[in-house]
Design a protein around this motif. Structure first.
Motif, mmCIF file in Angstrom:
data_model
loop_
_atom_site.group_PDB
_atom_site.id
_atom_site.type_symbol
_atom_site.label_atom_id
_atom_site.label_comp_id
_atom_site.label_asym_id
_atom_site.label_seq_id
_atom_site.Cartn_x
_atom_site.Cartn_y
_atom_site.Cartn_z
ATOM 1 N N UNK A 298 0.920 -1.162 -0.010
ATOM 2 C CA UNK A 298 -0.059 -0.111 0.053
ATOM 3 C C UNK A 298 0.898 1.256 -0.052
ATOM 4 N N UNK A 299 1.735 1.427 -1.243
ATOM 5 C CA UNK A 299 2.488 2.649 -1.135
ATOM 6 C C UNK A 299 1.864 3.929 -0.812
ATOM 7 N N UNK A 300 0.484 4.079 -1.421
ATOM 8 C CA UNK A 300 0.151 5.484 -1.200
ATOM 9 C C UNK A 300 -0.456 5.720 0.227
ATOM 10 N N UNK A 301 -1.001 4.745 0.709
ATOM 11 C CA UNK A 301 -1.527 4.826 2.098
ATOM 12 C C UNK A 301 -0.343 4.944 3.080
ATOM 13 N N UNK A 302 0.593 4.313 2.828
ATOM 14 C CA UNK A 302 1.894 4.300 4.048
ATOM 15 C C UNK A 302 2.758 5.551 3.745
ATOM 16 N N UNK A 303 3.065 5.656 2.471
ATOM 17 C CA UNK A 303 4.082 6.977 2.193
ATOM 18 C C UNK A 303 3.441 8.191 1.956
ATOM 19 N N UNK B 217 14.526 2.247 23.353
ATOM 20 C CA UNK B 217 14.663 1.117 22.471
ATOM 21 C C UNK B 217 13.533 0.791 21.564
ATOM 22 N N UNK B 218 12.436 1.272 22.021
ATOM 23 C CA UNK B 218 11.172 0.875 21.354
ATOM 24 C C UNK B 218 10.788 2.233 20.216
ATOM 25 N N UNK B 219 10.195 1.665 19.273
ATOM 26 C CA UNK B 219 9.844 2.713 18.198
ATOM 27 C C UNK B 219 8.366 2.370 17.587
ATOM 28 N N UNK B 220 8.066 3.520 16.909
ATOM 29 C CA UNK B 220 6.655 3.244 16.284
ATOM 30 C C UNK B 220 6.279 3.604 14.698
ATOM 31 N N UNK B 221 5.816 3.118 13.791
ATOM 32 C CA UNK B 221 5.959 3.575 12.526
ATOM 33 C C UNK B 221 4.412 4.431 12.313
ATOM 34 N N UNK B 222 4.523 5.449 11.729
ATOM 35 C CA UNK B 222 3.240 6.280 11.726
ATOM 36 C C UNK B 222 3.156 6.401 10.087
ATOM 37 N N UNK B 223 2.225 6.099 9.335
ATOM 38 C CA UNK B 223 2.143 6.102 8.060
ATOM 39 C C UNK B 223 1.363 7.305 7.711
ATOM 40 N N UNK B 224 1.389 7.671 6.475
ATOM 41 C CA UNK B 224 0.993 8.860 5.731
ATOM 42 C C UNK B 224 -0.478 9.024 6.073
ATOM 43 N N UNK B 225 -1.282 7.923 6.398
ATOM 44 C CA UNK B 225 -2.716 7.795 6.586
ATOM 45 C C UNK B 225 -3.224 8.101 8.005
ATOM 46 N N UNK B 226 -2.422 8.055 8.879
ATOM 47 C CA UNK B 226 -2.688 8.209 10.382
ATOM 48 C C UNK B 226 -2.824 9.597 10.740
ATOM 49 N N UNK B 227 -3.944 9.710 11.378
ATOM 50 C CA UNK B 227 -4.253 10.989 11.880
ATOM 51 C C UNK B 227 -3.201 11.833 12.870
ATOM 52 N N UNK B 228 -3.544 12.570 13.470
ATOM 53 C CA UNK B 228 -2.631 13.131 14.530
ATOM 54 C C UNK B 228 -2.545 12.514 15.633
#
Length: 420
Positions: free
Chosen positions: A65-70, A377-388
């Motif tokens: 899902x390149x559009x939704x993620x990036x 040491x922990x991390x999170x991925x926020x996609x372009x589709x995620x809101x605030x």
């Protein structure tokens, strides 16, 4: 919003305590841990935790899902790929002396090696992808490095105070041409010395370094750090021409929170310390020594920048009362540091794909009715589709690094702002 599991890279120069300790794991680790990769580089992509029962490669998530993620903006500018790679780096021993190509050099070099039929994992390959690799490192601990060629006149002063007669021809070469041309000539001469000549010169230079350190109070003491570094490198890499080359470079110390930006052609070596590193999503490295790996001197000389401007230490600029950014000209990435107080609540505006990495304390993230807690040491991925996303500190001295796209001019995107 999904938790992200980084990929640990084990190299001989890594630490068996630094990354493991920050992540709350057993110390020492079984092997040296040099880097924690948080990104979608094909060599070792991070994994997106999609449920309690499973995780997927970030590379696969983006491809599905390149559009939704990036987001449209990122795809238009960089294609359907995450343009940056975030790392946690821990150097217990010095890294190789190295430089990275420009965008044009990377495209040409990659095409050339593809046409030669070199396998992607060949140990003699220089270009593993067609991308340049500007990079920024921000110190988490005191961080030592060599970066960029020193002003030639200052280097002449350094070589002269060593009092080594065997250096006289080389000092004369640089003193007679104290510019980028002289640096190129001297570096090329040293890096290509035949083994017998190197074996004759290097011990004399190291003896001069020892004598210089032993003359406390009997002369100028301007170059102690540079001289000690050469001796330390000689211990790690005996007989390596890179030890001589190190005497031509700026010796830099970063205190926690300070940054160093390295553009194409900058000869550098990280020496010791722990930091956050962000770069264009590339693995292209041209090595010049201090390593058992492949060294391609002609190709290195083709990409090196022998100009000697000052290499500035980056101090972060305040964006808000809780966020500081590290400004660079790289459009592929932007890095900032969040340090909210206990109970402070900060809103992170949507601005394309983002990665958040906690390095101290503890924070809670809220996004679209979901919550996620991060500890060091922990991390999170926020996609372009995620809101605030709303971030709240749960412990004193909490610290989070925020990686995202730079804008088309290399400046940072939207910052964080307090929630009223």
């Amino acid at each position: 919003m999904h938790r992200l599991e980084g990929a640990v890279r084990s190299y001989a120069w890594g630490s068996r305590t630094a990354i493991a300790s920050l992540c709350g794991r057993t110390v020492p680790s079984a092997h040296p841990e040099a880097e924690l990769w948080l990104g979608a580089h094909p060599a070792d992509p991070a994994r997106v935790v999609e449920s309690k029962d499973g995780a997927a490669s970030l590379l696969d998530v983006l491809e599905s899902d390149p559009s939704g993620q990036l987001g449209t903006d990122s795809i238009e500018r960089f294609g359907p790929h995450l343009p940056f790679l975030l790392k946690l780096l821990a150097a217990e021993e010095p890294l190789s002396l190295q430089a990275h190509p420009s965008a044009a050099q990377a495209v040409e070099g990659f095409a050339r090696e593809e046409a030669m039929g070199l396998p992607a994992d060949s140990p003699v390959r220089n270009y593993r992808d067609p991308s340049h690799k500007p990079e920024l490192v921000v110190a988490l601990t005191r961080f030592e490095a060599l970066a960029g060629f020193r002003d030639p006149r200052r280097t002449v002063e350094l070589l002269e105070v060593l009092g080594v007669p065997e250096l006289d021809p080389y000092v004369g070469l640089l003193a007679g041409q104290p510019d980028s041309g002289g640096l190129r000539a001297l570096f090329t001469t040293w890096i290509t010395l035949p083994p017998p000549a190197l074996s004759a010169l290097l011990p004399r230079v190291l003896d001069g370094c020892v004598t210089y350190l032993a003359t406390d109070g009997r002369g100028p003491r301007e170059f102690v750090a540079e001289v000690r570094t050469a001796l330390q490198l000689a211990d790690f890499y005996p007989g390596d021409a890179g030890v001589l080359a190190s005497l031509l470079l700026n010796r830099i110390t970063l205190e926690p929170g300070q940054g160093l930006y390295l553009d194409a052609g900058n000869l550098h070596a990280y020496l010791h310390g722990m930091g956050i590193e962000i770069m264009a999503n590339s693995d292209n490295v041209l090595r010049g020594g201090l390593t058992p790996k492949h060294v391609d001197v002609p190709e290195l000389l083709r990409v090196l920048d022998f100009r000697s401007p000052a290499v500035p230490i980056l101090e972060p600029e305040p964006v808000t009362s809780h966020e500081w950014r590290y400004r660079t000209p790289a459009p592929e990435f932007a890095l900032s540091r969040l340090e909210p107080g206990v109970g402070d609540t900060v809103a992170l505006s949507p601005c394309g794909p983002q990665i958040l990495l906690c390095t101290a304390g503890a924070v809670r993230l809220r996004c679209h009715g979901e919550t996620l807690d991060l500890v060091p040491g922990e991390s999170v991925w926020l996609s372009a589709s995620d809101p605030e996303v709303v971030l709240e500190a749960q412990a004193p001295d909490s610290q989070v690094f925020r990686a995202r796209l730079g804008d088309a001019r290399g400046a940072d995107g939207d910052g964080a702002h307090p929630v009223s």
